[in-house]
Design a protein around this motif. Structure first.
Motif, PDB file in Angstrom:
ATOM      1  N   ILE A 169      36.247  13.637 -11.029  1.00 48.31           N
ATOM      2  CA  ILE A 169      35.542  14.658 -11.822  1.00 48.31           C
ATOM      3  C   ILE A 169      34.295  14.095 -12.475  1.00 48.31           C
ATOM      4  O   ILE A 169      33.488  14.838 -13.015  1.00 48.31           O
ATOM      5  N   ALA A 170      34.140  12.769 -12.448  1.00 42.87           N
ATOM      6  CA  ALA A 170      32.936  12.103 -12.964  1.00 42.87           C
ATOM      7  C   ALA A 170      32.957  10.714 -12.334  1.00 42.87           C
ATOM      8  O   ALA A 170      34.018  10.258 -11.863  1.00 42.87           O
ATOM      9  N   PRO A 171      31.811  10.015 -12.292  1.00 45.01           N
ATOM     10  CA  PRO A 171      31.832   8.657 -11.736  1.00 45.01           C
ATOM     11  C   PRO A 171      32.854   7.794 -12.476  1.00 45.01           C
ATOM     12  O   PRO A 171      32.793   7.669 -13.700  1.00 45.01           O
ATOM     13  N   GLY A 172      33.821   7.258 -11.746  1.00 47.84           N
ATOM     14  CA  GLY A 172      34.829   6.393 -12.357  1.00 47.84           C
ATOM     15  C   GLY A 172      35.982   7.128 -13.003  1.00 47.84           C
ATOM     16  O   GLY A 172      36.842   6.488 -13.619  1.00 47.84           O
ATOM     17  N   VAL A 173      36.034   8.446 -12.884  1.00 53.89           N
ATOM     18  CA  VAL A 173      37.141   9.216 -13.474  1.00 53.89           C
ATOM     19  C   VAL A 173      37.824   9.991 -12.347  1.00 53.89           C
ATOM     20  O   VAL A 173      37.341  11.038 -11.906  1.00 53.89           O
ATOM     21  N   ASP A 174      38.936   9.440 -11.863  1.00 51.62           N
ATOM     22  CA  ASP A 174      39.639  10.006 -10.711  1.00 51.62           C
ATOM     23  C   ASP A 174      40.974  10.595 -11.143  1.00 51.62           C
ATOM     24  O   ASP A 174      41.719   9.968 -11.896  1.00 51.62           O
ATOM     25  N   LEU A 175      41.273  11.780 -10.616  1.00 52.17           N
ATOM     26  CA  LEU A 175      42.547  12.432 -10.884  1.00 52.17           C
ATOM     27  C   LEU A 175      43.416  12.296  -9.643  1.00 52.17           C
ATOM     28  O   LEU A 175      42.968  12.591  -8.535  1.00 52.17           O
ATOM     29  N   ARG A 176      44.667  11.839  -9.874  1.00 49.80           N
ATOM     30  CA  ARG A 176      45.574  11.603  -8.745  1.00 49.80           C
ATOM     31  C   ARG A 176      46.887  12.337  -8.955  1.00 49.80           C
ATOM     32  O   ARG A 176      47.493  12.230 -10.023  1.00 49.80           O
ATOM     33  N   ALA A 177      47.327  13.046  -7.938  1.00 50.19           N
ATOM     34  CA  ALA A 177      48.604  13.757  -8.027  1.00 50.19           C
ATOM     35  C   ALA A 177      49.743  12.768  -8.214  1.00 50.19           C
ATOM     36  O   ALA A 177      49.786  11.720  -7.563  1.00 50.19           O
ATOM     37  N   ALA A 178      50.671  13.111  -9.121  1.00 50.72           N
ATOM     38  CA  ALA A 178      51.860  12.284  -9.369  1.00 50.72           C
ATOM     39  C   ALA A 178      53.002  13.228  -9.727  1.00 50.72           C
ATOM     40  O   ALA A 178      53.474  13.269 -10.859  1.00 50.72           O
ATOM     41  N   PRO A 179      53.453  14.038  -8.771  1.00 48.37           N
ATOM     42  CA  PRO A 179      54.357  15.153  -9.070  1.00 48.37           C
ATOM     43  C   PRO A 179      55.790  14.723  -9.402  1.00 48.37           C
ATOM     44  O   PRO A 179      56.208  13.625  -9.063  1.00 48.37           O
ATOM     45  N   GLY A 180      56.504  15.623 -10.029  1.00 48.14           N
ATOM     46  CA  GLY A 180      57.908  15.396 -10.346  1.00 48.14           C
ATOM     47  C   GLY A 180      58.196  15.839 -11.773  1.00 48.14           C
ATOM     48  O   GLY A 180      59.031  16.700 -11.999  1.00 48.14           O
ATOM     49  N   HIS A 181      57.467  15.256 -12.725  1.00 43.76           N
ATOM     50  CA  HIS A 181      57.626  15.731 -14.110  1.00 43.76           C
ATOM     51  C   HIS A 181      57.327  17.222 -14.157  1.00 43.76           C
ATOM     52  O   HIS A 181      58.062  17.995 -14.760  1.00 43.76           O
ATOM     53  N   THR A 182      56.216  17.609 -13.523  1.00 36.14           N
ATOM     54  CA  THR A 182      55.927  19.012 -13.218  1.00 36.14           C
ATOM     55  C   THR A 182      55.325  19.018 -11.815  1.00 36.14           C
ATOM     56  O   THR A 182      54.927  17.957 -11.311  1.00 36.14           O
ATOM     57  N   PRO A 183      55.220  20.197 -11.181  1.00 41.45           N
ATOM     58  CA  PRO A 183      54.711  20.208  -9.799  1.00 41.45           C
ATOM     59  C   PRO A 183      53.295  19.649  -9.683  1.00 41.45           C
ATOM     60  O   PRO A 183      52.944  19.051  -8.668  1.00 41.45           O
ATOM     61  N   GLY A 184      52.469  19.857 -10.700  1.00 41.34           N
ATOM     62  CA  GLY A 184      51.077  19.417 -10.617  1.00 41.34           C
ATOM     63  C   GLY A 184      50.758  18.244 -11.522  1.00 41.34           C
ATOM     64  O   GLY A 184      49.586  18.013 -11.851  1.00 41.34           O
ATOM     65  N   SER A 185      51.770  17.491 -11.934  1.00 41.17           N
ATOM     66  CA  SER A 185      51.521  16.356 -12.839  1.00 41.17           C
ATOM     67  C   SER A 185      50.514  15.386 -12.224  1.00 41.17           C
ATOM     68  O   SER A 185      50.576  15.078 -11.038  1.00 41.17           O
ATOM     69  N   THR A 186      49.623  14.906 -13.070  1.00 43.49           N
ATOM     70  CA  THR A 186      48.461  14.149 -12.608  1.00 43.49           C
ATOM     71  C   THR A 186      48.269  12.917 -13.480  1.00 43.49           C
ATOM     72  O   THR A 186      48.521  12.956 -14.685  1.00 43.49           O
ATOM     73  N   ILE A 187      47.818  11.818 -12.853  1.00 43.62           N
ATOM     74  CA  ILE A 187      47.388  10.660 -13.629  1.00 43.62           C
ATOM     75  C   ILE A 187      45.873  10.533 -13.517  1.00 43.62           C
ATOM     76  O   ILE A 187      45.265  11.053 -12.567  1.00 43.62           O
ATOM     77  N   VAL A 188      45.276   9.870 -14.489  1.00 39.91           N
ATOM     78  CA  VAL A 188      43.830   9.676 -14.518  1.00 39.91           C
ATOM     79  C   VAL A 188      43.565   8.186 -14.324  1.00 39.91           C
ATOM     80  O   VAL A 188      44.056   7.359 -15.109  1.00 39.91           O
ATOM     81  N   VAL A 189      42.833   7.844 -13.276  1.00 33.53           N
ATOM     82  CA  VAL A 189      42.481   6.448 -13.015  1.00 33.53           C
ATOM     83  C   VAL A 189      41.017   6.260 -13.387  1.00 33.53           C
ATOM     84  O   VAL A 189      40.140   6.948 -12.854  1.00 33.53           O
ATOM     85  N   LEU A 190      40.774   5.344 -14.329  1.00 35.56           N
ATOM     86  CA  LEU A 190      39.414   5.068 -14.788  1.00 35.56           C
ATOM     87  C   LEU A 190      38.950   3.770 -14.146  1.00 35.56           C
ATOM     88  O   LEU A 190      39.689   2.776 -14.142  1.00 35.56           O
ATOM     89  N   SER A 191      37.735   3.773 -13.622  1.00 34.04           N
ATOM     90  CA  SER A 191      37.201   2.574 -12.960  1.00 34.04           C
ATOM     91  C   SER A 191      35.747   2.385 -13.352  1.00 34.04           C
ATOM     92  O   SER A 191      34.978   3.346 -13.378  1.00 34.04           O
ATOM     93  N   SER A 192      35.405   1.138 -13.640  1.00 40.85           N
ATOM     94  CA  SER A 192      34.005   0.801 -13.885  1.00 40.85           C
ATOM     95  C   SER A 192      33.825  -0.663 -13.509  1.00 40.85           C
ATOM     96  O   SER A 192      34.534  -1.528 -14.029  1.00 40.85           O
ATOM     97  N   GLY A 193      32.881  -0.931 -12.596  1.00 43.46           N
ATOM     98  CA  GLY A 193      32.784  -2.283 -12.060  1.00 43.46           C
ATOM     99  C   GLY A 193      34.114  -2.648 -11.431  1.00 43.46           C
ATOM    100  O   GLY A 193      34.696  -1.862 -10.696  1.00 43.46           O
ATOM    101  N   ASP A 194      34.636  -3.839 -11.765  1.00 38.97           N
ATOM    102  CA  ASP A 194      35.952  -4.188 -11.203  1.00 38.97           C
ATOM    103  C   ASP A 194      37.073  -3.988 -12.219  1.00 38.97           C
ATOM    104  O   ASP A 194      38.171  -4.519 -12.069  1.00 38.97           O
ATOM    105  N   GLU A 195      36.797  -3.224 -13.273  1.00 35.09           N
ATOM    106  CA  GLU A 195      37.843  -2.937 -14.258  1.00 35.09           C
ATOM    107  C   GLU A 195      38.494  -1.585 -13.993  1.00 35.09           C
ATOM    108  O   GLU A 195      37.849  -0.670 -13.486  1.00 35.09           O
ATOM    109  N   ARG A 196      39.781  -1.491 -14.363  1.00 32.98           N
ATOM    110  CA  ARG A 196      40.550  -0.265 -14.167  1.00 32.98           C
ATOM    111  C   ARG A 196      41.427  -0.019 -15.397  1.00 32.98           C
ATOM    112  O   ARG A 196      41.796  -0.963 -16.089  1.00 32.98           O
TER     113      ARG A 196
END
Ligand SMILES: [Zn+2]
Length: 270
Positions: A169-196
């Protein structure tokens, strides 16, 4: 917390102090190796709130807490945001990791959006599951003095952008599906350079869930899928040193998952 050029800050809304027993249906002795997650009197602190992610010109609020509920210590999200120097109209994006009432509480006041300049974002599978006449009955939300997703989110429908697959949704801001808690549960992965860094939503409520692969959390909609999703994340991130946090972690602190070398995994905060 800095992730390269991205800054991520907890925004507290409140805290529940839960009895750990019923949350996982595990006897007290199984908590003995995990005392670091409990208070001295044996309660499980369950923070409520969101994370402010500042990436370039974007100010992204990931989850919005429970809002005003029957808890005098709760409902602090806007005050916490103000203490950081921001008003609701400074927020450019509201990302809802899932649509349980304790994450959508400040999305609207029940009739108007709270974050007047923001694009609201959520997973279409959670929208279908929680919102509308066929949405999940969340009478427990009402019982706690909050509003169920349908009432809370209908006022923001006009400014909603839904995703239905993994998306940046923005440079370095990625949304990834991680279902189970709810059908559309999502985690947010932040990346900048080689940091996460990773924001876990409610895929993990307490780090103990990354250490005990068999434990199930009472609020998981599909408990078996939630366990598989957590275990896959634990395998992916153990030993990487990548900091992870979730809205319900104690004080919303980041920590790291250490691999078990011939023994169980462990968790260290900060
Ligand atoms: Zn939650």
């Amino acid at each position: 917390m800095r992730v390269g050029d991205i800054e991520v800050t907890p925004v507290h809304d409140g805290c529940w102090w839960l009895d750990p027993g019923p949350m996982y249906e595990r006897p007290e002795e199984e908590w003995l190796p995990h005392r670091q997650f409990l208070t001295e009197d044996g309660k499980l602190p369950c923070q409520i709130g969101g994370f402010l992610v500042q990436a370039g010109a974007r100010r992204i609020l990931v989850d919005t807490g429970a809002g005003k509920i029957n808890d005098p210590s709760g409902g602090q999200l806007l005050a916490s945001l103000a203490a950081l120097g921001y008003q609701p109209d400074d927020i450019t994006d509201v990302v809802l990791t899932h649509l349980h009432f304790d994450h959508v509480g400040w999305a609207s006041d029940g009739s108007r959006p709270v974050f007047t300049n923001a694009t609201y974002r959520c997973d279409s599978r959670d929208w279908g599951f929680f919102v509308g006449p066929d949405g999940l009955d969340e009478s427990y939300a009402t019982a706690l003095g909050g509003l169920p997703a349908t009432e809370r989110l209908t006022p923001v429908e006009g400014r909603l952008e839904m995703w239905s697959s993994d998306v940046a949704i923005a440079p370095g801001v990625d949304l990834r599906a991680a279902p189970g808690h709810t059908p559309g549960s999502t985690i947010v992965v932040l990346s900048s350079g080689d940091e996460r860094a990773v924001l876990l939503g409610d895929v993990v409520h307490c780090p103990v869930e990354l250490l005990e692969a068999e434990w199930e959390f009472i609020a998981d909609v599909d408990k078996a899928l939630a366990r598989r999703t957590r275990e896959a994340l634990a395998r992916e991130f153990e030993g990487t040193g990548i900091p992870m946090a979730a809205a319900h972690f104690p004080d919303m602190r980041f920590g790291r998952l250490l691999p078990g070398t011939g023994g169980p995994r462990s968790w260290v905060f900060a």
